[in-house]
Design a protein around this motif. Structure first.
Motif, PDB file in Angstrom:
ATOM      1  N   GLY A 274       0.788  -1.230   0.000  1.00 29.25           N
ATOM      2  CA  GLY A 274       0.000   0.000   0.000  1.00 29.25           C
ATOM      3  C   GLY A 274       0.812   1.268   0.000  1.00 29.25           C
ATOM      4  N   ASN A 275       2.001   1.234  -0.621  1.00 28.86           N
ATOM      5  CA  ASN A 275       2.839   2.435  -0.683  1.00 28.86           C
ATOM      6  C   ASN A 275       2.254   3.469  -1.637  1.00 28.86           C
ATOM      7  N   THR A 276       2.316   4.730  -1.245  1.00 24.34           N
ATOM      8  CA  THR A 276       1.985   5.846  -2.130  1.00 24.34           C
ATOM      9  C   THR A 276       3.279   6.326  -2.762  1.00 24.34           C
ATOM     10  N   VAL A 277       3.406   6.107  -4.085  1.00 22.76           N
ATOM     11  CA  VAL A 277       4.635   6.434  -4.810  1.00 22.76           C
ATOM     12  C   VAL A 277       4.335   7.579  -5.775  1.00 22.76           C
ATOM     13  N   ASN A 278       5.101   8.662  -5.669  1.00 17.55           N
ATOM     14  CA  ASN A 278       4.863   9.847  -6.490  1.00 17.55           C
ATOM     15  C   ASN A 278       6.113  10.263  -7.243  1.00 17.55           C
ATOM     16  N   PHE A 279       5.920  10.632  -8.501  1.00 13.77           N
ATOM     17  CA  PHE A 279       6.945  11.323  -9.277  1.00 13.77           C
ATOM     18  C   PHE A 279       6.640  12.806  -9.204  1.00 13.77           C
ATOM     19  N   THR A 280       7.599  13.597  -8.707  1.00 16.84           N
ATOM     20  CA  THR A 280       7.382  15.032  -8.508  1.00 16.84           C
ATOM     21  C   THR A 280       8.402  15.823  -9.314  1.00 16.84           C
ATOM     22  N   PRO A 281       7.977  16.431 -10.423  1.00 19.05           N
ATOM     23  CA  PRO A 281       8.897  17.275 -11.187  1.00 19.05           C
ATOM     24  C   PRO A 281       8.828  18.725 -10.713  1.00 19.05           C
ATOM     25  N   MET A 282       9.983  19.341 -10.561  1.00 17.23           N
ATOM     26  CA  MET A 282      10.087  20.764 -10.282  1.00 17.23           C
ATOM     27  C   MET A 282      11.149  21.331 -11.218  1.00 17.23           C
ATOM     28  N   LEU A 283      11.325  22.626 -11.212  1.00 15.68           N
ATOM     29  CA  LEU A 283      12.274  23.221 -12.141  1.00 15.68           C
ATOM     30  C   LEU A 283      13.721  22.927 -11.751  1.00 15.68           C
ATOM     31  N   GLY A 284      13.956  22.700 -10.473  1.00 18.15           N
ATOM     32  CA  GLY A 284      15.321  22.418 -10.042  1.00 18.15           C
ATOM     33  C   GLY A 284      15.604  20.950  -9.800  1.00 18.15           C
ATOM     34  N   THR A 285      14.556  20.163  -9.584  1.00 13.45           N
ATOM     35  CA  THR A 285      14.733  18.738  -9.263  1.00 13.45           C
ATOM     36  C   THR A 285      13.595  17.923  -9.850  1.00 13.45           C
ATOM     37  N   GLU A 286      13.845  16.643 -10.021  1.00 16.73           N
ATOM     38  CA  GLU A 286      12.809  15.644 -10.279  1.00 16.73           C
ATOM     39  C   GLU A 286      13.065  14.501  -9.307  1.00 16.73           C
ATOM     40  N   THR A 287      12.025  14.099  -8.578  1.00 17.15           N
ATOM     41  CA  THR A 287      12.210  13.075  -7.556  1.00 17.15           C
ATOM     42  C   THR A 287      11.113  12.025  -7.637  1.00 17.15           C
ATOM     43  N   VAL A 288      11.437  10.840  -7.138  1.00 14.72           N
ATOM     44  CA  VAL A 288      10.461   9.789  -6.885  1.00 14.72           C
ATOM     45  C   VAL A 288      10.457   9.562  -5.378  1.00 14.72           C
ATOM     46  N   ASP A 289       9.274   9.583  -4.781  1.00 13.55           N
ATOM     47  CA  ASP A 289       9.178   9.499  -3.324  1.00 13.55           C
ATOM     48  C   ASP A 289       8.059   8.546  -2.925  1.00 13.55           C
ATOM     49  N   ILE A 290       8.265   7.841  -1.824  1.00 11.27           N
ATOM     50  CA  ILE A 290       7.187   7.146  -1.126  1.00 11.27           C
ATOM     51  C   ILE A 290       6.782   8.042   0.033  1.00 11.27           C
ATOM     52  N   THR A 291       5.528   8.477   0.026  1.00 15.50           N
ATOM     53  CA  THR A 291       5.090   9.486   0.981  1.00 15.50           C
ATOM     54  C   THR A 291       4.088   8.970   2.015  1.00 15.50           C
ATOM     55  N   ASP A 292       3.598   7.754   1.837  1.00 18.78           N
ATOM     56  CA  ASP A 292       2.640   7.218   2.804  1.00 18.78           C
ATOM     57  C   ASP A 292       2.499   5.721   2.557  1.00 18.78           C
ATOM     58  N   ARG A 293       1.803   5.047   3.466  1.00 17.39           N
ATOM     59  CA  ARG A 293       1.588   3.610   3.338  1.00 17.39           C
ATOM     60  C   ARG A 293       0.302   3.242   4.058  1.00 17.39           C
ATOM     61  N   GLU A 294      -0.565   2.480   3.395  1.00 20.47           N
ATOM     62  CA  GLU A 294      -1.736   1.886   4.028  1.00 20.47           C
ATOM     63  C   GLU A 294      -1.808   0.436   3.571  1.00 20.47           C
ATOM     64  N   SER A 295      -1.289  -0.449   4.393  1.00 22.79           N
ATOM     65  CA  SER A 295      -1.185  -1.855   4.004  1.00 22.79           C
ATOM     66  C   SER A 295      -2.521  -2.566   4.191  1.00 22.79           C
ATOM     67  N   THR A 296      -2.834  -3.425   3.228  1.00 17.33           N
ATOM     68  CA  THR A 296      -4.090  -4.174   3.251  1.00 17.33           C
ATOM     69  C   THR A 296      -3.832  -5.614   2.840  1.00 17.33           C
ATOM     70  N   ALA A 297      -4.822  -6.454   3.080  1.00 24.67           N
ATOM     71  CA  ALA A 297      -4.733  -7.847   2.659  1.00 24.67           C
ATOM     72  C   ALA A 297      -6.133  -8.340   2.317  1.00 24.67           C
ATOM     73  N   THR A 298      -6.189  -9.465   1.642  1.00 25.03           N
ATOM     74  CA  THR A 298      -7.466 -10.120   1.337  1.00 25.03           C
ATOM     75  C   THR A 298      -7.310 -11.609   1.558  1.00 25.03           C
ATOM     76  N   LEU A 299      -8.402 -12.254   1.933  1.00 27.00           N
ATOM     77  CA  LEU A 299      -8.403 -13.712   2.080  1.00 27.00           C
ATOM     78  C   LEU A 299      -9.827 -14.239   1.988  1.00 27.00           C
ATOM     79  N   GLU A 300      -9.939 -15.529   1.730  1.00 23.25           N
ATOM     80  CA  GLU A 300     -11.210 -16.242   1.741  1.00 23.25           C
ATOM     81  C   GLU A 300     -11.029 -17.515   2.556  1.00 23.25           C
TER      82      GLU A 300
END
Length: 320
Positions: free
Chosen positions: A216-242
């Motif tokens: 459940g990672n939130t992964v963002n590509f953030t372009p700016m005029l001085g930098t370009e970055t890839v960041d993980i900014t949050d996490r909400e882990s989930t699962a499923t089962l039967e």
């Protein structure tokens, strides 16, 4: 000459400095993949919308762009207890820390919120090399009956360039064969167990079709005029089962759902040291109960929200 999708090689290596090419090699860093794909340039198209006295479109400008890669790897141990498996380096690019522990010898993977690591990945597409820098991603662990246990990765990265070069020769001996998800090879989904030092104690085991865990990672590509970055900014882990439940068990778990209760959930894959893996979450909230069927049998499915207890502990993957 036609090129083949089978002639794809991926290498990946943790970066010492984010975004600086770690130079992964085929001999040391090859990844044994399946279901592989790449979006070599996911670009923001900048329209010009020119008016020229007649109908027709205008060429666009290529704006900020990133690279997207996805693939699946098999979930297996290293063959030796206490030695990190080949996929451990990949998890570190998904906001996960690797810990090598003794007594018993094991490797544990747990989520982190600081000190995140990134990967350099080389994607060789039958003579064309795509370099993906500062790669960060999300992972889904799937361990379902009648299948192989796997990790599915989705990566976002900075464009490190493309070149026509021969494929490297991969060394894949570190990648071991997984066990099949069968009755003989697992300890099924267990609620209420306690984990300590490589072992589960207590709890109730239920008959299930397996487990899927999404980091459940939130992964963002953030372009700016001085930098370009890839960041993980949050996490909400989930699962499923039967699961196959008795009437009494279904009623009891429905009461837990309505009361917003949490309980631990665990699954053990494999029985032999060097290729045994425990998936454990200490506080899982069951939500969205639903009924399904398998060969005429009634199954009850749930979504699980995996919440932290003390922070960065909502799940762990233990390799024994």
């Amino acid at each position: 000459m036609a090129r083949s999708i089978k002639n794809t090689i991926v290498t990946a290596k943790v970066e010492a400095t984010v975004g600086v090419d770690a130079l992964p090699t085929g001999a040391e860093n090859a990844v044994l993949v399946s279901d592989v794909s790449i979006t070599p340039l996911e670009a923001q198209a900048i329209g010009r919308n020119l008016i020229r006295g007649y109908f027709g479109g205008s060429e666009q400008l290529v704006g900020p762009s990133s690279v997207k890669i996805s693939y699946t790897v098999e979930l297996a141990g290293s063959g030796t207890a206490g030695t990190p498996p080949a996929w451990g380096q990949l998890l570190q690019g998904c906001a996960v820390a690797e810990g090598v522990l003794a007594t018993p010898a094991r490797v544990e993977y747990m989520p982190v919120s600081t000190g995140l690591k990134s990967l350099t990945q080389y994607y060789y597409d039958d003579g064309v090399l795509h370099k993906a820098l500062a790669s960060m991603g999300n992972c889904t662990l799937s361990a379902k009956v009648g299948d192989r246990p796997v990790l599915r990765f989705e990566w976002t990265a900075l464009d490190g360039g493309v070149a026509a070069v021969p494929n490297v020769t991969p060394t894949l001996t570190a990648w071991k064969k997984p066990v099949a998800m069968t009755k003989a090879n697992v300890v099924d989904v267990t609620f209420g167990a306690t984990y300590a030092a490589g072992a589960l104690t207590g709890g109730t085991t239920y008959n299930s079709t397996g487990l899927e865990l999404n980091f459940g990672n939130t992964v963002n590509f953030t372009p700016m005029l001085g930098t370009e970055t890839v960041d993980i900014t949050d996490r909400e882990s989930t699962a499923t089962l039967e699961m196959e439940l008795t009437a009494e068990q279904e009623v009891a778990l429905m009461a837990d759902v309505k009361a917003n209760l949490t309980k631990s959930v665990a699954l053990t894959i494999g029985t032999v040291a060097g290729n045994k893996i425990i998936v454990f979450a200490p506080a899982a909230q069951l939500t969205n109960p639903r009924k399904s069927e398998l060969n005429g049998k009634r199954l009850i499915g749930y979504d699980l929200r995996l919440v932290p207890v003390n922070g960065n502990d909502e799940w762990r993957i233990v390799v024994l």
